[in-house]
Scaffold this active site. Structure first.
Site, mmCIF file in Angstrom:
data_model
loop_
_atom_site.group_PDB
_atom_site.id
_atom_site.type_symbol
_atom_site.label_atom_id
_atom_site.label_comp_id
_atom_site.label_asym_id
_atom_site.label_seq_id
_atom_site.Cartn_x
_atom_site.Cartn_y
_atom_site.Cartn_z
ATOM 1 N N ASP A 29 0.864 -1.191 0.000
ATOM 2 C CA ASP A 29 0.000 0.000 0.000
ATOM 3 C C ASP A 29 0.895 1.235 0.000
ATOM 4 O O ASP A 29 1.867 1.311 0.757
ATOM 5 C CB ASP A 29 -0.904 -0.010 1.247
ATOM 6 N N HIS A 93 -10.112 -5.711 -2.779
ATOM 7 C CA HIS A 93 -8.767 -5.889 -2.238
ATOM 8 C C HIS A 93 -8.830 -6.167 -0.742
ATOM 9 O O HIS A 93 -9.735 -5.711 -0.045
ATOM 10 C CB HIS A 93 -7.876 -4.668 -2.509
HETATM 11 P P1 5GP Z 1 -9.867 1.363 0.411
HETATM 12 O O1 5GP Z 1 -10.469 1.319 -0.984
HETATM 13 O O2 5GP Z 1 -9.627 -0.024 0.965
HETATM 14 O O3 5GP Z 1 -10.668 2.224 1.337
HETATM 15 O O4 5GP Z 1 -8.437 2.057 0.300
HETATM 16 C C1 5GP Z 1 -7.620 1.875 -0.811
HETATM 17 C C2 5GP Z 1 -6.177 1.714 -0.387
HETATM 18 O O5 5GP Z 1 -5.411 1.671 -1.579
HETATM 19 C C3 5GP Z 1 -5.612 2.843 0.470
HETATM 20 O O6 5GP Z 1 -4.996 2.294 1.619
HETATM 21 C C4 5GP Z 1 -4.610 3.533 -0.434
HETATM 22 O O7 5GP Z 1 -3.468 4.000 0.246
HETATM 23 C C5 5GP Z 1 -4.263 2.459 -1.438
HETATM 24 N N1 5GP Z 1 -3.948 3.001 -2.761
HETATM 25 C C6 5GP Z 1 -4.701 3.854 -3.480
HETATM 26 N N2 5GP Z 1 -4.123 4.127 -4.663
HETATM 27 C C7 5GP Z 1 -2.975 3.411 -4.676
HETATM 28 C C8 5GP Z 1 -1.926 3.282 -5.649
HETATM 29 O O8 5GP Z 1 -1.946 3.878 -6.734
HETATM 30 N N3 5GP Z 1 -0.895 2.457 -5.337
HETATM 31 C C9 5GP Z 1 -0.849 1.771 -4.145
HETATM 32 N N4 5GP Z 1 0.196 0.975 -3.939
HETATM 33 N N5 5GP Z 1 -1.814 1.874 -3.210
HETATM 34 C C10 5GP Z 1 -2.863 2.683 -3.471
#
Ligand code: 5GP
Length: 131
Positions: A29, A93
């Protein structure tokens, strides 16, 4: 429009890759709650994890288990916490977060700022332990 995670899995957007097979992909992340915070995704583009077909959901869980075991071997922690939110990125995810205390998986807390070198070192070490 492909999701950002589909583009990551295809290598169109860079990521700190941990592991992949033909169906799943794991990467750090970019805004980690802890060192080793990893996301595990199916390559199939489905927004909500519980809309995955049962076989893919089971496979994702088993793949996440292997990734968690690899993280454990690298990051000192009591155990690996699991979270599913999906409120930000519409591509299923699983978050895997090394835990020493409950607050380590508090998504409101400030995220770690790691250098590219630190991300690379962590990813390489965990990837080397993936079996
Ligand atoms: P959620 O959808 O579970 O609320 O959060 C999405 C997660 O994906 C977050 O923790 C954020 O930091 C991570 N994230 C979002 N965009 C990217 C990206 O482009 N690359 C990576 N490695 N992580 C990402």
């Amino acid at each position: 429009m492909p999701t950002i995670f589909s583009r990551i899995a295809k290598g169109e957007i860079p990521s700190y890759k941990i592991a992949e097979d033909n169906r799943f992909y794991a990467f750090l992340d970019i805004n980690p709650l802890a060192k080793g915070h990893t996301l595990v995704i199916p390559k199939v583009e489905v927004d909500y994890i519980f809309d995955l077909d049962p076989e893919t959901l089971a496979g994702l869980t088993l793949f996440a288990q292997r990734v968690a075991k690899a993280i454990e071997r690298v990051i000192p922690c009591k155990r690996i916490g699991v979270a599913v939110l999906g409120l930000e990125v519409p591509h299923a995810h699983i978050h895997l977060v090394p835990l020493n205390r409950e607050s380590d998986i508090d998504f409101h807390k400030p995220k770690l700022k790691l250098t590219e070198k630190e991300f690379n070192e962590i990813a390489q070490k965990i990837a080397a332990e993936f079996k």
